[in-house]
Design a protein around this motif. Structure first.
Motif, mmCIF file in Angstrom:
data_model
loop_
_atom_site.group_PDB
_atom_site.id
_atom_site.type_symbol
_atom_site.label_atom_id
_atom_site.label_comp_id
_atom_site.label_asym_id
_atom_site.label_seq_id
_atom_site.Cartn_x
_atom_site.Cartn_y
_atom_site.Cartn_z
ATOM 1 N N THR A 1 -29.507 -19.721 -14.891
ATOM 2 C CA THR A 1 -30.134 -18.468 -14.485
ATOM 3 C C THR A 1 -31.386 -18.208 -15.308
ATOM 4 O O THR A 1 -32.253 -17.458 -14.916
ATOM 5 N N SER A 2 -31.441 -18.869 -16.443
ATOM 6 C CA SER A 2 -32.705 -18.863 -17.173
ATOM 7 C C SER A 2 -33.305 -20.219 -16.873
ATOM 8 O O SER A 2 -32.573 -21.167 -16.638
ATOM 9 N N ASN B 1 -27.255 -24.389 -20.904
ATOM 10 C CA ASN B 1 -28.314 -23.386 -20.798
ATOM 11 C C ASN B 1 -28.876 -23.088 -22.179
ATOM 12 O O ASN B 1 -28.483 -23.704 -23.169
ATOM 13 N N ASN B 2 -29.804 -22.156 -22.252
ATOM 14 C CA ASN B 2 -30.507 -21.995 -23.525
ATOM 15 C C ASN B 2 -29.681 -21.292 -24.599
ATOM 16 O O ASN B 2 -30.154 -21.083 -25.704
ATOM 17 N N THR B 3 -28.431 -20.944 -24.259
ATOM 18 C CA THR B 3 -27.553 -20.466 -25.319
ATOM 19 C C THR B 3 -26.484 -21.507 -25.627
ATOM 20 O O THR B 3 -25.439 -21.212 -26.194
ATOM 21 N N ASN C 1 -24.447 -23.075 -23.716
ATOM 22 C CA ASN C 1 -23.209 -23.077 -22.952
ATOM 23 C C ASN C 1 -23.330 -24.126 -21.849
ATOM 24 O O ASN C 1 -24.383 -24.261 -21.231
ATOM 25 N N VAL D 1 -23.155 -25.328 -18.336
ATOM 26 C CA VAL D 1 -23.104 -24.708 -17.012
ATOM 27 C C VAL D 1 -22.610 -25.697 -15.956
ATOM 28 O O VAL D 1 -22.153 -25.305 -14.887
#
Ligand SMILES: *[C@@H]1O[C@H](CO)[C@@H](O)[C@H](O)[C@H]1NC(C)=O
Ligand SMILES: *[C@@H]1O[C@H](CO)[C@@H](O)[C@H](O)[C@H]1NC(C)=O
Ligand SMILES: *[C@@H]1O[C@H](CO)[C@@H](O)[C@H](O)[C@H]1NC(C)=O
Ligand SMILES: *[C@@H]1O[C@H](CO)[C@@H](O)[C@H](O)[C@H]1NC(C)=O
Length: 200
Positions: free
Chosen positions: A87-88, A105-107, A109, A111
């Motif tokens: 989503t980012s 993703n950029n944290t 996690n 996906v």
């Protein structure tokens, strides 16, 4: 005068070498220590296909896909995280030992991931000129030994050597699914199967 001509030809040779090294930075594999980020691409050996992050149409969702490198426009032939977009926009594609391919993703996690449940010593991901994306043992390029190949997990497109239909050995069926919309590659209303009943 003589010297500056020499300098000039030296510079030209240098520029030439730099341009070669620029070309050769196009890579077709990633291993467990390389980090493949949004903006990076894998290009198959002959430059036919390219793999990278993309957002279809006006969508802001991020996907990892394969498209024709030399044909302009939307030529996506395969999508990894069809149902779980980033989503980012920024993300990372990673080969994780022993035989896992993941999109983070950029944290950080996960996906999307696929687990080959195989213990590979040195797994690498490679984009082939056929459009097949394969996860394999670095030293073993025997087609029969691939840990995983995208040709067995189709999206909405078949390519000349994709495995379409039923694999009688594994019982796994490979079929096409339409995209939900032009901006959403998750499975849409239509699937296309090979009818395996009766005579082929
Ligand atoms: C991955 O590739 C890089 C660049 O070629 C290399 O330096 C590194 O040693 C490789 N890692 C493994 C685990 O093979
Ligand atoms: C990353 O993915 C996790 C798990 O799906 C989610 O909770 C988190 O919000 C995502 N981060 C971003 C920046 O999208
Ligand atoms: C992958 O599968 C193996 C064996 O089934 C399991 O041990 C491992 O935890 C799995 N990895 C992930 C990321 O699910
Ligand atoms: C798919 O089916 C749903 C429910 O029948 C319908 O609302 C939708 O418009 C269809 N989408 C397409 C692209 O045909």
């Amino acid at each position: 005068m003589k010297k500056s001509t020499k300098d000039m030809s030296f510079i030209i040779v240098l520029l030439f070498l730099l341009s070669i090294s620029k070309i050769s930075t196009a890579i077709d594999t990633i291993n467990t220590t390389q980090i493949f980020r949004d903006g990076d691409t894998l290009v198959s050996y002959g430059g036919v296909f390219e793999l990278g992050f993309f957002s279809p149409g006006n969508s802001r969702n991020g996907y990892v896909g394969i498209w024709y490198k030399k044909i302009p426009g939307n030529t996506v032939v395969w999508v990894a995280n069809k149902e779980t977009p980033l989503t980012s926009v920024s993300g990372i594609l990673k080969v994780i030992e022993p035989g896992v391919l993941a999109i983070l993703n950029n944290t950080n996690n996960i996906v999307w991931f696929l687990n080959t449940s195989t213990v590979a010593q040195n797994p690498i991901l490679q984009l082939l000129d056929s459009g097949n994306l394969v996860l394999r043992e670095a030293r073993d390029d025997n087609l029969e030994n691939f840990l995983w190949q995208s040709f067995e997990y189709l999206s909405d497109t078949t390519l000349p050597s994709t495995k379409f239909g039923l694999n009688y050995v594994t019982g796994k069926e490979s079929f096409l699914s339409s995209w939900k919309t032009n901006e959403d590659p998750s499975p849409g209303n239509f699937t296309f199967h090979l009818d395996t009943t009766g005579y082929p």
